[in-house]
Write a protein that holds these residues in place. Structure first.
Motif, PDB file in Angstrom:
ATOM      1  N   ALA A  10       0.833  -1.203   0.000  1.00 19.00           N
ATOM      2  CA  ALA A  10       0.000   0.000   0.000  1.00 19.00           C
ATOM      3  C   ALA A  10       0.870   1.257   0.000  1.00 19.00           C
ATOM      4  O   ALA A  10       1.908   1.303   0.669  1.00 19.00           O
ATOM      5  N   GLY A  11       0.433   2.256  -0.742  1.00 11.27           N
ATOM      6  CA  GLY A  11       1.133   3.539  -0.763  1.00 11.27           C
ATOM      7  C   GLY A  11       0.271   4.612  -0.119  1.00 11.27           C
ATOM      8  O   GLY A  11      -0.949   4.656  -0.331  1.00 11.27           O
ATOM      9  N   LEU A  43      -2.323  -1.173  -3.557  1.00 11.28           N
ATOM     10  CA  LEU A  43      -3.282  -0.144  -3.130  1.00 11.28           C
ATOM     11  C   LEU A  43      -2.559   1.191  -3.081  1.00 11.28           C
ATOM     12  O   LEU A  43      -1.402   1.265  -2.635  1.00 11.28           O
ATOM     13  N   LEU A  44      -3.230   2.228  -3.514  1.00 12.61           N
ATOM     14  CA  LEU A  44      -2.677   3.570  -3.389  1.00 12.61           C
ATOM     15  C   LEU A  44      -3.704   4.456  -2.690  1.00 12.61           C
ATOM     16  O   LEU A  44      -4.894   4.415  -3.025  1.00 12.61           O
ATOM     17  N   CYS A  45      -3.236   5.230  -1.713  1.00 14.25           N
ATOM     18  CA  CYS A  45      -4.127   6.142  -0.978  1.00 14.25           C
ATOM     19  C   CYS A  45      -3.694   7.578  -1.263  1.00 14.25           C
ATOM     20  O   CYS A  45      -2.861   8.157  -0.559  1.00 14.25           O
ATOM     21  N   LEU A 233       3.381  -0.673   4.085  1.00 14.68           N
ATOM     22  CA  LEU A 233       2.721   0.617   3.910  1.00 14.68           C
ATOM     23  C   LEU A 233       3.855   1.610   3.636  1.00 14.68           C
ATOM     24  O   LEU A 233       4.742   1.788   4.469  1.00 14.68           O
ATOM     25  N   VAL A 234       3.818   2.192   2.453  1.00 16.27           N
ATOM     26  CA  VAL A 234       4.940   2.988   1.969  1.00 16.27           C
ATOM     27  C   VAL A 234       4.512   4.439   1.817  1.00 16.27           C
ATOM     28  O   VAL A 234       3.504   4.725   1.162  1.00 16.27           O
ATOM     29  N   GLY A 235       5.248   5.356   2.402  1.00 23.41           N
ATOM     30  CA  GLY A 235       4.938   6.772   2.279  1.00 23.41           C
ATOM     31  C   GLY A 235       5.724   7.391   1.133  1.00 23.41           C
ATOM     32  O   GLY A 235       5.356   7.248  -0.042  1.00 23.41           O
ATOM     33  N   GLY A 236       6.827   8.045   1.468  1.00 21.53           N
ATOM     34  CA  GLY A 236       7.617   8.794   0.484  1.00 21.53           C
ATOM     35  C   GLY A 236       7.920   8.029  -0.796  1.00 21.53           C
ATOM     36  O   GLY A 236       7.820   8.581  -1.899  1.00 21.53           O
TER      37      GLY A 236
END
Ligand code: PEP
Length: 256
Positions: A10-11, A43-45, A233-236
């Protein structure tokens, strides 16, 4: 492995992204259109302003779209908030709740996070519930106590692998380039799995446990290989399609 245990990558775009960024979303949506997507869910948020357009862009892609927070109520006088039903109305299927930046910036408590997760589930969304210790708590040796408390108070009764994902995000690792050691991630995830098993019985084994905090294309292969890490879960590193897809590619090696 049950269907619910298909790893989830997920991003979380946080407060980043304007219409210009739709090209990145499209590139990610196209980049995951391959047989690996049967084994790995993506998944992208993006920010709420891009939700509806993003889901339209993903029409013919396995990339799912989710939101970064929701209100615990169904509708009403809550200026600036969005409801879980509004996310579902935009064809979003997931929502992140309890991210440490929400807990820090908006004072979201465990009890509120639980109410938000329940609201998400009632609207048919899967809630990604974030937990994790601060640097201070880590240094005081309180990591597992914090996780126990947060899981106990933030996860709604009756959680299942379909309704709930838990993301272990050490606060000190978010956006800092620092990550816990492999044994520390292993210990945290094994502990969370046990907590879920004790509370939800066999269903506790179906709830995916993501790791989040400075995951990137260089460290992804090692992290996703750790027992009970059921995704990231990936941010940057989710902001650029090339980085997102490089991390997705790490799963290719794992499943080769
Ligand atoms: C996050 O905020 O959910 C996160 C994991 O951020 P980053 O990957 O940038 O550390």
């Amino acid at each position: 492995m049950t269907t619910a245990m298909r790893p989830l990558m997920a991003g979380n775009w946080k407060m980043n992204g304007t219409r210009d960024s739709l090209t990145e979303i499209k590139a990610i949506a196209d980049g995951v259109k391959n047989p690996l997507s049967e084994k790995i869910e993506t998944l992208l948020c993006p920010p709420a302003t891009l939700l509806y357009v993003a889901t339209a862009l993903c029409d013919d892609s396995p990339l799912a779209i989710g939101a970064q927070d929701c209100h615990q109520g169904v509708s009403g006088a809550h200026t600036g908030d969005i409801s879980a039903a509004m996310i579902a109305d935009c064809f979003g299927t997931y929502v992140i709740v309890g991210h440490s930046e929400r807990r820090r910036d908006h004072g979201d408590t465990n009890e509120l996070v639980r109410a938000k997760a329940a609201a998400a589930n009632a609207a048919g969304l899967t809630a990604i519930i974030c937990v994790g210790e601060t640097d201070e708590e880590r240094k005081a040796g309180e990591t597992l106590d914090v996780l126990r408390r947060q899981i106990f108070a933030s996860v709604p009764e009756g959680a299942t692998g379909e309704t709930t994902v838990i993301a272990y995000e050490p606060v000190w690792a978010i956006g800092t380039g620092k990550t816990p050691t492999r044994p520390d991630i292993e210990a945290a995830h094994a502990f969370m799995r046990l907590e879920l098993f004790e509370r939800f019985g066999a269903e506790g084994k179906n709830i995916r446990l993501l790791y989040g905090g400075s995951a990137n294309p260089r460290n992804a292969s090692e992290i996703i290989g750790i027992a009970d890490v059921n995704g990231l879960l990936v941010g940057g590193a989710s902001l650029k399609a090339a980085d997102f897809l490089a991390i997705y590619g790490a799963y290719e090696q794992l499943h080769a």
